[in-house]
Write an enzyme that holds these catalytic residues in place. Structure first.
Site, PDB file in Angstrom:
ATOM      1  N   LYS A 109      37.904 -15.419  54.130  1.00 32.40           N
ATOM      2  CA  LYS A 109      38.192 -14.300  55.190  1.00 32.40           C
ATOM      3  C   LYS A 109      37.118 -14.731  56.414  1.00 32.40           C
ATOM      4  O   LYS A 109      36.043 -15.355  55.995  1.00 32.40           O
ATOM      5  CB  LYS A 109      37.929 -13.255  54.742  1.00 32.40           C
ATOM      6  CG  LYS A 109      39.011 -12.722  53.515  1.00 32.40           C
ATOM      7  CD  LYS A 109      40.217 -12.619  54.200  1.00 32.40           C
ATOM      8  CE  LYS A 109      41.165 -11.990  53.040  1.00 32.40           C
ATOM      9  NZ  LYS A 109      42.608 -12.210  53.538  1.00 32.40           N
ATOM     10  N   ASN A 110      37.063 -13.983  57.253  1.00 31.60           N
ATOM     11  CA  ASN A 110      36.168 -14.170  58.328  1.00 31.60           C
ATOM     12  C   ASN A 110      34.568 -13.748  57.924  1.00 31.60           C
ATOM     13  O   ASN A 110      33.397 -14.122  58.202  1.00 31.60           O
ATOM     14  CB  ASN A 110      36.141 -13.370  59.582  1.00 31.60           C
ATOM     15  CG  ASN A 110      37.490 -13.691  60.187  1.00 31.60           C
ATOM     16  OD1 ASN A 110      38.471 -14.157  59.711  1.00 31.60           O
ATOM     17  ND2 ASN A 110      37.490 -13.325  61.701  1.00 31.60           N
TER      18      ASN A 110
END
Length: 380
Positions: free
Chosen positions: A198-199
């Site tokens: 994920k970011n």
């Protein structure tokens, strides 16, 4: 070879702070419900602009716990319906089913790949209790339309923000102050995943819920701890879902750089937008429907082609790794086919048949991006 996402390189870019944080936790002798988790929960709530953040074991649990808590609070009951986009990762639907509720599959807009509020309204029945928008690929759903629809029918809005860490809504929302709001602060509650890719990613599984609702946050925290708020005293039939101290420490190291990394992702998206020969390649992308702005953090850069598989093989043969998000829609999965397999969802199925994700790691260089574009544009 240009990897789709080089997690080892990303994590190395946070050194030595990352290793220092892990060592501090390791040497502390406290590994659950400690200072590191409390600190990250406070930091992430402040970042999202919410009153509360509760860490969980993963993103699926975060969503499930919201629904379980609403059931304990009497807001929802077994068999109640939740409107959810059909084109999402299966975990979104599983969270609803695990809580004893019923997903109502809503077609998206092909232009945005996000839930279509007008279509969602046609699915509302006397048993509908919530709308669950998914900010797919890192792009915020149209929260103004969703919140207005929810207000008309007195429904809860629960964000699946697993791909949208840091995305900003710059428009006015019903019942919200006239100021920019981040994902996680656009509805009644939100769920995040901190899966490593994920970011904002941990070094393992992790998740969180964010909300302004004190009772909801307290109930979620209790259910996630075996239904207990006092040791060996159990009010609810709970589960075990906790963000551990090591993952919380990692996330505290990474959070201050999230906005900078998201800016870089938007820069890469802009280069793709300007450099790819979209017309000749007969490609489509959601980036053509709006300006590239803070409402999209480009967890994924999706392109769509009827020749998707052929195009992926071509890029791979030239040393460029891509991924498909996702090859089989939830209603066609064996796990859900009995309940939903007969539904006809042509927009959803088109998205899943044509989507291909190009590399968009914030650590890619402009030279890497130009190489990807040059290769893409030579496809015949």
């Amino acid at each position: 070879m240009i990897k789709y996402l080089d997690l080892q390189k990303i994590n190395a870019s946070f050194e030595p702070e990352l290793s220092d944080a892990l060592l501090r936790v390791s040497h502390s002798g406290w590994y659950l419900h400690g200072e590191a988790t409390a600190r990250f929960e406070e930091e992430f709530a402040a970042y999202c602009g919410t009153s509360y953040c509760v860490g969980t074991g993963n993103g699926l649990d975060a969503l499930t716990l919201i629904f379980l808590a609403y059931r304990e609070l009497g807001v929802m009951d077994a068999g109640d319906e939740v409107i959810v986009p059909a084109n999402t990762y299966i975990a979104t639907l599983l969270s609803i089913l695990r809580a004893g509720l019923k997903p109502m599959l809503c077609e998206p807009s092909f232009e945005t790949c996000n839930i279509d509020a007008a279509y969602a309204e046609t699915l509302i029945t006397p048993r509908t209790r919530a709308i669950l928008p998914v900010h797919l690929y890192g792009r915020l759903a149209d929260m103004k339309e969703i919140c207005e629809l929810a207000n008309r029918y007195e429904l809860k809005v629960i964000e699946d923000a697993a791909q949208a860490h840091g995305a900003v809504w710059n428009k006015v929302l019903p019942g919200k102050e006239n100021q920019p709001l981040r994902a996680g602060n656009l509805g009644d509650a939100a769920a995040f995943s901190f899966y490593p890719a994920k970011n904002l990613g941990a070094l393992g599984d992790g998740g969180a819920i964010t909300t302004h609702d004190e009772r909801l946050a307290a109930t979620v925290r209790s259910i996630a701890n075996y239904g207990s708020t006092e040791k060996y005293v159990h009010r609810y039939q709970g589960i075990n879902s906790r963000l551990d101290e090591l993952q919380a420490a990692v996330l505290s190291v990474k959070l201050p750089r999230l906005d900078q990394d998201n800016i870089r992702r938007r820069e890469i998206a802009q280069i793709y937008k300007e450099g790819i020969d979209w017309q000749r390649l007969e490609l489509q992308s959601t980036v053509h429907t709006n300006d590239i702005n803070e409402a999209n953090v480009f967890h994924i850069f999706p392109v769509f082609s009827p020749r998707r598989d052929e195009w992926q093989r071509y890029l791979n043969s030239h040393g460029i790794c891509t991924q498909i998000h996702y090859p089989i829609p939830p209603h066609r999965q064996e796990a859900l086919k009995k309940e939903y397999g007969m539904q006809q969802l042509p927009i959803t199925e088109r998205i899943h048949n044509e989507e291909l994700s190009l590399p968009i790691s914030p650590l890619l260089t402009n030279e890497d991006i130009e190489r990807i574009i040059d290769c893409a544009n030579t496809f015949i």
